[in-house]
Each structure stands twice: as structure tokens, then as C-alpha cells.
Design a protein around this motif. Structure first.
Motif, short mmCIF file in Angstrom:
data_model
loop_
_atom_site.label_atom_id
_atom_site.label_comp_id
_atom_site.label_asym_id
_atom_site.label_seq_id
_atom_site.Cartn_x
_atom_site.Cartn_y
_atom_site.Cartn_z
N THR A 224 28.91 -7.70 70.85
CA THR A 224 28.26 -6.94 71.93
C THR A 224 29.08 -6.98 73.20
O THR A 224 29.40 -6.00 73.83
N VAL A 225 29.63 -8.37 73.53
CA VAL A 225 30.44 -8.55 74.70
C VAL A 225 31.92 -7.71 74.51
O VAL A 225 32.49 -7.12 75.24
N LEU A 226 32.35 -7.96 73.33
CA LEU A 226 33.71 -7.20 72.97
C LEU A 226 33.54 -5.66 72.93
O LEU A 226 34.28 -5.10 73.63
N GLY A 227 32.54 -5.17 72.64
CA GLY A 227 32.05 -3.77 72.56
C GLY A 227 31.88 -3.10 73.89
O GLY A 227 32.43 -2.31 74.48
N ALA A 228 31.13 -4.04 74.92
CA ALA A 228 30.89 -3.73 76.01
C ALA A 228 32.13 -3.34 76.97
O ALA A 228 32.51 -2.77 77.65
N ALA A 229 33.11 -4.67 77.12
CA ALA A 229 34.21 -4.50 77.64
C ALA A 229 35.09 -3.48 77.25
O ALA A 229 35.81 -2.86 78.03
N HIS A 230 35.24 -3.30 75.93
CA HIS A 230 36.13 -2.00 75.37
C HIS A 230 35.56 -0.81 75.70
O HIS A 230 36.18 0.12 76.13
N MET A 231 34.22 -0.72 75.78
CA MET A 231 33.50 0.70 76.43
C MET A 231 34.26 0.85 77.96
O MET A 231 34.41 1.75 78.36
N VAL A 232 33.91 -0.11 78.57
CA VAL A 232 34.21 -0.07 80.14
C VAL A 232 35.81 0.36 80.48
O VAL A 232 36.01 1.42 80.84
N LYS A 233 36.63 -0.36 79.60
CA LYS A 233 37.84 -0.15 79.45
C LYS A 233 38.30 1.40 79.03
O LYS A 233 39.11 2.18 79.48
N SER A 234 37.96 1.82 77.90
CA SER A 234 38.37 2.93 77.05
C SER A 234 37.64 4.26 77.62
O SER A 234 38.25 5.36 77.61
N THR A 235 36.24 4.10 78.01
CA THR A 235 35.67 5.38 78.35
C THR A 235 35.96 5.77 80.01
O THR A 235 36.02 6.98 80.25
N GLY A 236 36.68 4.61 80.73
CA GLY A 236 36.74 5.02 82.32
C GLY A 236 35.63 5.18 82.78
O GLY A 236 35.73 5.38 84.09
N GLU A 237 34.42 4.96 82.16
CA GLU A 237 32.75 5.04 83.00
C GLU A 237 32.61 3.98 83.71
O GLU A 237 33.17 2.78 83.31
N THR A 238 31.95 3.88 84.75
CA THR A 238 31.67 2.69 85.63
C THR A 238 30.79 1.84 84.69
O THR A 238 29.86 2.59 83.78
N PRO A 239 30.73 0.58 84.67
CA PRO A 239 29.52 -0.35 84.18
C PRO A 239 27.99 0.06 84.54
O PRO A 239 27.32 0.16 83.55
N ALA A 240 27.91 0.74 85.66
CA ALA A 240 26.58 1.07 86.08
C ALA A 240 26.28 2.34 85.22
O ALA A 240 25.23 2.27 84.97
#
Ligand SMILES: NC(=O)C1=CN([C@@H]2O[C@H](COP(=O)(O)OP(=O)(O)OC[C@H]3O[C@@H](n4cnc5c(N)ncnc54)[C@H](OP(=O)(O)O)[C@@H]3O)[C@@H](O)[C@H]2O)C=CC1
Ligand SMILES: O=C(O)[C@@H]1CCC=N1
Length: 293
Positions: A224-240
Motif C-alpha cells: 500500500t505504501v509502495l503503491g501510494a508513493a508510486h502513484m504520486v510520482k507517476s501520475t503527477g497528481e497531487t496527494p490531495a
């Protein structure tokens, strides 16, 4: 060899001799990063500590680096090095820098990872100005995913800068910042891995309290932590924005976030990071006081 080639270009890092003054977690993270990235030959890396011979033997057997418990060898390691890494706790740094003052040569570079310790205080304790790179890395350098803030003393040439940046960029992201910002870097990313581990500890405990096995809870938390960090990095979307996509109206995530808010999660994290940064400044001031006559 000199740290500068005759052309004035930075030499290949692999040709430099490196000495780690302090052989704990952070020294190991940097050494492992350098060796894994094939930036440094183990035979050109020397490490020593204050008294823990068992730890030196462990480092020697893991990385094949040069180690010694003999004070005369340690002096030789410091004298022979092109780059000296200051990798001990802040409380031990003043004594080490005073000792280094009578040892260092003008063509050596000092790289400090010591939290709070300013370039000015290092120069005071050394009793001279020399090229100093003040850094704030984190332990994720060990696996090539470090995040490091860097500042340079006035005596650093372009070559010194390139050497330091090449090393730290090899095992993660490196950002050059104004020195005054390094305490903020310390609070955010220097200590940062510990905040995420703390969150993971809580997530794993919750999973177990809900009845999952320890291993299932651990595996699900890590992914979950790995996926969330990659999502923020690879999608360019904000964490919010990404958080909003997980949060269905009146669903489970909303219930969780509302509970976190009742415990002032965001304010708590912000207060914690600011306090860590403030603590770095306090530790630096303590060392500076000890440096004044
Ligand atoms: N750990 C982290 O996540 C990070 C740490 N830092 C900074 O890195 C520095 C080191 O931290 P860390 O690696 O965690 O600390 P450790 O306690 O793991 O290691 C400290 C090392 O310094 C050695 N040492 C102490 N005094 C002397 C001395 N007089 N001569 C030679 N060696 C000495 C110790 O030797 P012995 O064991 O024999 O006493 C030990 O090997 C700190 O200043 C910290 O602020 C920066 C970023 C992240
Ligand atoms: O806790 C500390 O003081 C050190 C500095 C950054 C991470 N660890």
C-alpha cells in the motif's frame, strides 16, 4: 591523487580515496550506495569508528572495505583520503573536527552528514577554511532511493561540487539548497523515513488487531505504501487529488479520515516535522557553543 585533475575537471569518483570517520548506519548507507552503484571500489574505502571492533569486522566482511581499530592506521586513512566523510553523532563531531584541523590538507574535501552542524561551526572547529560539503541524506540511500539536501562552503570549487553531487545522485534524489534550509530538509526527509515506518507500524498493528495474520498485515501495508508513493510520482497528481479518488462519499475512507482529523493528524505531522527541524538547529547551536573560545 589530487581531487582536481590537471584539466580542472572532476576526476572519476572511482579513482578517489574515501574515508568514513564514523561507521554507523549513515556511513553504511552511503558506502553501500556507492558500492552498489559501482561508483567506488571497496579497496578505496576506509572506515573506522571509536571503539566497536565487532562493527568494523561486520562492515569489512559485508563490503570488503578497509577498516582499522589502530589509531596510527586511522590517522593514515584520514591523511590519505581525497574525501573525508564526517559520519558520527553531533555530540561527537566537535572533538573529531578539532582533531581533523591538524590533519587535513588543502586538496581534501570534507563531506558532513551531521544534523544541525553548520559550515561556519565546522570551519571554527577545524581552525581553517577548506572545501566542505554539508549534506542531509537519509538511510534510503542504502537502496538507491535516498533523498539528500546539499550545501557547499565558499572554498568548494565546481569540481568539488560535481564530486559530491555525482556521489549523492548515484543513490537517490539530490537537491542543492541554501544552507539555512538544511534544518528543514533534516525535519522533512532526513528523519522522514522514520515517520513512514511509524505509520507502517500503526497500520500493521491495526491489521493484526482486526484479525489478519502478521505476515498478511505486513505484506498489505508494504504494498500500500509502495503503491501510494508510486502513484504520486507517476501520475503527477497531487496527494490531495489522489486521496479524494479513494474517498467515496460516506464510505470507509471518509470514516477513517474523519477519525484521523479528530486526532489532528495533519497538524500533528506538521508540528512534528517543524519540531525536528527546530531540534536540528538546537543541536547545531550546542556544537557551535562548544566551538567558541
Ligand atoms: N541515521 C539516519 O537516518 C541519519 C543520520 N544522519 C546523521 O548521521 C550522523 C551519524 O548518524 P548514525 O549513522 O545514525 O549514527 P550511529 O550511532 O549509527 O554511528 C555513529 C558512528 O560514529 C562513531 N564515532 C563516534 N565518535 C567517534 C570518534 N571520536 N571517532 C571515530 N568514530 C566515532 C561511532 O563509533 P562507535 O560505535 O565505536 O562508538 C559510530 O560508528 C549523525 O550526525 C546524524 O545526524 C543524517 C541523516 C540521516
Ligand atoms: O535523528 C537524528 O538526529 C538523525 C538526523 C536525521 C535522521 N536521523
Amino acid at each position: 591523487m589530487s581531487i582536481l585533475s590537471s584539466s580542472g575537471q572532476a576526476p572519476v569518483i572511482g579513482s578517489l580515496r574515501l574515508c568514513f570517520y564514523g561507521a554507523g548506519s549513515m556511513a553504511e548507507a552511503v558506502v553501500r550506495g556507492l558500492i552498489n552503484q559501482e561508483l567506488a571500489e571497496p579497496s578505496r574505502i576506509a572506515m573506522f569508528n571509536r571503539s566497536n571492533a565487532e562493527r568494523l569486522a561486520e562492515l569489512q566482511s559485508k563490503y570488503n572495505v578497509r577498516v582499522s581499530s589502530a589509531p596510527e592506521d586511522q590517522l593514515g586513512m584520514l591523511r590519505d583520503a581525497d574525501v573525508i566523510f564526517l559520519t558520527m553523532k553531533p555530540k561527537d563531531a566537535a572533538e573529531a573536527l578539532r582533531k581533523l584541523g591538524s590533519i587535513v590538507r588543502p586538496n581534501q574535501v570534507l563531506v558532513s552528514v551531521v544534523a544541525g552542524l553548520s559550515l561556519h561551526t565546522m570551519e571554527l572547529l577545524l581552525g581553517q577554511k577548506m572545501p566542505i560539503v554539508r549534506t542531509m541524506p537519509n538511510t534510503s540511500s542504502t537502496i538507491g532511493l535516498g533523498a539528500t539536501g546539499v550545501s557547499f562552503s565558499a572554498a568548494c570549487t565546481e569540481s568539488h561540487r560535481q564530486i559530491a553531487l555525482t556521489m549523492f545522485e548515484a543513490f537517490g534524489l539530490t537537491t542543492v539548497v541554501e544552507e539555512a534550509m538544511l534544518d528543514a530538509v533534516t525535519g522533512l526527509s532526513g528523519s522522514g523515513p522514520a515517520y513512514i515506518y511509524y505509520m507502517m507500524e500503526a497500520m500493521m498493528r491495526a491489521g493484526e488487531e482486526l484479525g489478519l495474520s502478521a505476515s498478511a498485515s505486513r505484506d498489505l501495508t508494504i504494498q500500500t505504501v509502495l503503491g501510494a508513493a508510486h502513484m504520486v510520482k507517476s501520475t503527477g497528481e497531487t496527494p490531495a487529488d489522489l486521496r479524494r479518488k479513494v474517498t467515496s462519499p460516506n464510505g470507509t475512507t471518509q470514516a477513517a479520515i474523519e477519525t484521523m482529523n479528530q486526532h489532528e493528524f495533519t497538524e500533528g505531522v506538521i508540528r512534528a516535522i517543524k519540531r525536528a527541524s527546530e531540534r536540528a538547529a538546537e543541536m547545531g547551536a550546542e556544537i557551535e557553543r562548544s566551538a567558541l573560545p
